[in-house]
Design a protein around this motif. Sequence first.
Motif, PDB file in Angstrom:
ATOM      1  N   THR A   1      10.484   8.915  -6.334  1.00 54.99           N
ATOM      2  CA  THR A   1       9.985   9.754  -5.472  1.00 54.99           C
ATOM      3  C   THR A   1       8.858  10.474  -5.504  1.00 54.99           C
ATOM      4  OG1 THR A   1      10.225  10.686  -3.214  1.00 54.99           O
ATOM      5  CG2 THR A   1      11.780  11.299  -5.019  1.00 54.99           C
ATOM      6  N   CYS A   2       7.796  10.711  -4.863  1.00 52.89           N
ATOM      7  CA  CYS A   2       6.811  11.480  -4.970  1.00 52.89           C
ATOM      8  C   CYS A   2       7.223  12.884  -4.643  1.00 52.89           C
ATOM      9  CB  CYS A   2       5.458  11.092  -4.383  1.00 52.89           C
ATOM     10  SG  CYS A   2       5.523  10.875  -2.750  1.00 52.89           S
ATOM     11  N   GLY A   3       8.450  12.826  -4.056  1.00 53.24           N
ATOM     12  CA  GLY A   3       8.999  14.220  -3.662  1.00 53.24           C
ATOM     13  C   GLY A   3       8.920  14.536  -2.055  1.00 53.24           C
TER      14      GLY A   3
ATOM     15  N   MET B   1       9.811   1.736  -8.610  1.00 58.18           N
ATOM     16  CA  MET B   1       8.848   2.384  -8.783  1.00 58.18           C
ATOM     17  C   MET B   1       7.402   1.696  -8.656  1.00 58.18           C
ATOM     18  SD  MET B   1       9.411   4.404 -12.338  1.00 58.18           S
ATOM     19  CE  MET B   1      10.768   5.250 -12.539  1.00 58.18           C
ATOM     20  N   GLY B   2       7.298   0.634  -7.879  1.00 61.30           N
ATOM     21  CA  GLY B   2       6.272  -0.173  -7.789  1.00 61.30           C
ATOM     22  C   GLY B   2       5.438   0.334  -6.732  1.00 61.30           C
ATOM     23  N   VAL B   3       4.676  -0.623  -6.093  1.00 60.37           N
ATOM     24  CA  VAL B   3       3.707  -0.172  -5.160  1.00 60.37           C
ATOM     25  C   VAL B   3       4.689   0.499  -3.667  1.00 60.37           C
ATOM     26  CG1 VAL B   3       2.122  -0.995  -3.460  1.00 60.37           C
ATOM     27  CG2 VAL B   3       2.075  -1.910  -5.569  1.00 60.37           C
ATOM     28  N   GLY B   4       4.148   1.462  -3.273  1.00 58.83           N
ATOM     29  CA  GLY B   4       4.866   2.338  -2.211  1.00 58.83           C
ATOM     30  C   GLY B   4       5.918   3.475  -2.485  1.00 58.83           C
ATOM     31  N   GLU B   5       6.145   4.167  -1.747  1.00 55.19           N
ATOM     32  CA  GLU B   5       6.833   5.446  -1.917  1.00 55.19           C
ATOM     33  C   GLU B   5       8.570   4.862  -1.441  1.00 55.19           C
ATOM     34  OE1 GLU B   5       7.659   8.468  -3.101  1.00 55.19           O
ATOM     35  OE2 GLU B   5       9.593   8.117  -1.952  1.00 55.19           O
TER      36      GLU B   5
ATOM     37  N   GLY C   1       1.026  -1.026   0.107  1.00 55.49           N
ATOM     38  CA  GLY C   1      -0.085  -0.020  -0.165  1.00 55.49           C
ATOM     39  C   GLY C   1       0.878   1.211  -0.195  1.00 55.49           C
ATOM     40  N   CYS C   2       0.271   2.509   0.264  1.00 50.77           N
ATOM     41  CA  CYS C   2       0.991   3.546   0.052  1.00 50.77           C
ATOM     42  C   CYS C   2      -0.008   4.734   0.800  1.00 50.77           C
ATOM     43  CB  CYS C   2       1.174   3.944  -1.373  1.00 50.77           C
ATOM     44  SG  CYS C   2       2.242   5.456  -1.670  1.00 50.77           S
ATOM     45  N   LYS C   3       0.800   5.715   1.470  1.00 47.49           N
ATOM     46  CA  LYS C   3      -0.058   6.616   2.118  1.00 47.49           C
ATOM     47  C   LYS C   3      -0.102   8.133   1.295  1.00 47.49           C
ATOM     48  CE  LYS C   3       3.336   6.126   5.588  1.00 47.49           C
ATOM     49  NZ  LYS C   3       4.387   6.377   6.650  1.00 47.49           N
ATOM     50  N   PHE C   4       0.461   7.966   0.445  1.00 45.47           N
ATOM     51  CA  PHE C   4       0.858   9.294  -0.326  1.00 45.47           C
ATOM     52  C   PHE C   4      -0.543   9.488  -1.517  1.00 45.47           C
ATOM     53  CE2 PHE C   4       4.801   8.602   1.641  1.00 45.47           C
ATOM     54  CZ  PHE C   4       5.167   9.813   2.036  1.00 45.47           C
ATOM     55  N   GLY C   5      -1.470   8.704  -1.610  1.00 39.86           N
ATOM     56  CA  GLY C   5      -2.274   8.920  -2.426  1.00 39.86           C
ATOM     57  C   GLY C   5      -2.341   9.670  -3.841  1.00 39.86           C
ATOM     58  N   CYS C   6      -1.470   9.606  -4.583  1.00 39.17           N
ATOM     59  CA  CYS C   6      -1.295  10.104  -5.915  1.00 39.17           C
ATOM     60  C   CYS C   6      -2.576   9.882  -6.378  1.00 39.17           C
ATOM     61  CB  CYS C   6      -0.149   9.911  -6.709  1.00 39.17           C
ATOM     62  SG  CYS C   6       1.458  10.218  -5.502  1.00 39.17           S
ATOM     63  N   LYS C   7      -3.159  10.903  -7.012  1.00 41.43           N
ATOM     64  CA  LYS C   7      -4.634  10.643  -7.794  1.00 41.43           C
ATOM     65  C   LYS C   7      -4.507   9.832  -9.173  1.00 41.43           C
ATOM     66  CE  LYS C   7      -6.441  13.055  -4.660  1.00 41.43           C
ATOM     67  NZ  LYS C   7      -7.031  12.354  -3.480  1.00 41.43           N
ATOM     68  N   PHE C   8      -3.612   9.606  -9.686  1.00 39.77           N
ATOM     69  CA  PHE C   8      -3.416   8.745 -10.661  1.00 39.77           C
ATOM     70  C   PHE C   8      -3.110   7.226 -10.606  1.00 39.77           C
ATOM     71  CE2 PHE C   8       0.517  10.860  -9.952  1.00 39.77           C
ATOM     72  CZ  PHE C   8       1.478   9.736  -9.913  1.00 39.77           C
ATOM     73  N   CYS C   9      -2.621   7.024  -9.223  1.00 37.69           N
ATOM     74  CA  CYS C   9      -2.092   5.841  -9.070  1.00 37.69           C
ATOM     75  C   CYS C   9      -3.132   4.993  -7.923  1.00 37.69           C
ATOM     76  CB  CYS C   9      -0.700   5.991  -8.250  1.00 37.69           C
ATOM     77  SG  CYS C   9       0.038   4.663  -7.653  1.00 37.69           S
ATOM     78  N   ALA C  10      -3.194   3.568  -8.744  1.00 39.78           N
ATOM     79  CA  ALA C  10      -4.096   2.751  -7.766  1.00 39.78           C
ATOM     80  C   ALA C  10      -3.466   2.195  -6.462  1.00 39.78           C
ATOM     81  CB  ALA C  10      -4.506   1.545  -8.693  1.00 39.78           C
ATOM     82  N   SER C  11      -2.106   2.480  -6.450  1.00 38.19           N
ATOM     83  CA  SER C  11      -1.474   1.890  -5.309  1.00 38.19           C
ATOM     84  C   SER C  11      -1.884   2.300  -3.861  1.00 38.19           C
ATOM     85  CB  SER C  11       0.201   1.865  -5.336  1.00 38.19           C
ATOM     86  OG  SER C  11       0.554   1.108  -6.450  1.00 38.19           O
ATOM     87  N   GLY C  12      -2.162   3.705  -4.088  1.00 33.98           N
ATOM     88  CA  GLY C  12      -2.563   4.369  -2.734  1.00 33.98           C
ATOM     89  C   GLY C  12      -4.109   4.023  -2.474  1.00 33.98           C
TER      90      GLY C  12
HETATM   91  S1  SF4 Z   1       2.816   7.069  -7.139  1.00 32.50           S
HETATM   92 FE1  SF4 Z   1       4.029   6.135  -5.392  1.00 32.50          FE
HETATM   93  S2  SF4 Z   1       3.893   7.678  -3.945  1.00 32.50           S
HETATM   94 FE2  SF4 Z   1       2.152   8.143  -5.378  1.00 32.50          FE
HETATM   95  S3  SF4 Z   1       0.494   6.623  -4.483  1.00 32.50           S
HETATM   96 FE3  SF4 Z   1       1.513   5.515  -6.249  1.00 32.50          FE
HETATM   97  S4  SF4 Z   1       3.185   4.183  -5.045  1.00 32.50           S
HETATM   98 FE4  SF4 Z   1       2.220   6.023  -3.672  1.00 32.50          FE
END
Ligand code: SF4
Length: 365
Positions: A216-218, A180-184, A132-143
């Motif tokens: 990284t998302c930054g 660049m997979g799931v997670g930051e 999972g991921c705590k950053f929740g980027c709006k284009f990404c299903a991982s969050g």
């Molecule tokens: S792009 Fe990376 S940082 Fe952003 S929600 Fe997806 S996994 Fe997380």
Amino acid sequence: MSSLIIVTIVFVILANTQKSKMSLPDIRNFSYEELLAYMKSIGESAFRAGQIFEWIYQKQVKHFSQMTNLSSHLQKRLQSDFVFFEPKVGEKQISSDGTTKILFDLNDNEKIETVLIPVKSRTTVCISTQAGCKFGCKFCASGIGGWKRNLSVAEIMNQVLYVKEEAQKHDNPLSHIVFMGVGEPLDNFSNLMKAIRIINHKKGINIGARRITVSTCGVIPNILQLGREGLQIELAISLHGYDNESRDVLMPVNKKYPFDDLIQACKDYQRNYRRQITFEYILIKGVTCSEKAIKALKKAFKGLICKMNLIPYNPVLEFNHKTPSRQDMFKFRDQLKSFGIHATIRSPRGQDIAAACGQLRIKKK
Ligand code: SF4
């Protein structure tokens, strides 16, 4: 790290894990230096650490009894102190372009994705660093579903080893690693660094630092920390916006680490560490692909050695964005080039298997 501290860490790990086989540590959690310290602690020669590293990462054995140049006494000792946890492959999807997505079921039933990307004679693996991921980027299903936990070094290395074996079957050796997979990745900093050092180690996976990319998302403090680590790795920043307002649309992290501060951190990183930075930039119709964006990017990148990786938006069912037309994407790229910004449009891969970050994992939840 002093060898006393490393020995202490090894003993703490072992002391906490003697109760049952299940609670023993996976040997792939150990750095080369930690294995060296362990060897010393049990009265073995230091060169045994290198032999074990070669067995695990180069000959890819998964049982201590297969390490035939170790004494049977040492094999037994290793068996009583460590384990190899095998990743369970939950699902594997192979795209028509050869991109292979592997869904791993972890021991606690969390799921992560790993993607093998063959291009001509090389193979790249895209690695996950968190469940999972705590950053929740709006284009990404991982969050979607939030952050569950960090992956251990062994869970990261298992992904590398699995793809290394797959790549060998197809005569396309594993050559590049992208985090660049799931997670930051920078949110799991110490395990990331340990895994990178194992991947880069001559007796480990032995892939050159310049073939390892961290995306990284930054997370600004950890970008600066990465710059102090002295590794010649590549840094990629998920920018996906050209100012605070546009970046806010897709990147909630921008509230904590705003656009201008991020660009400044990249400049600081580059001042100490003169390596080109790659900016990942998703082209989304009406959001990031515009004249206004080009002018703002030209201004922001002044003084930076960088390139732009333009990524056509890969539709995720959960979000309502659209991919721009090919014509608009090429125009955007050419305008950036005319300002001296090196920009390329990445060809989408694995679209028929939903290879974008987090999509398969979400489907299986
Ligand atoms: S792009 Fe990376 S940082 Fe952003 S929600 Fe997806 S996994 Fe997380």
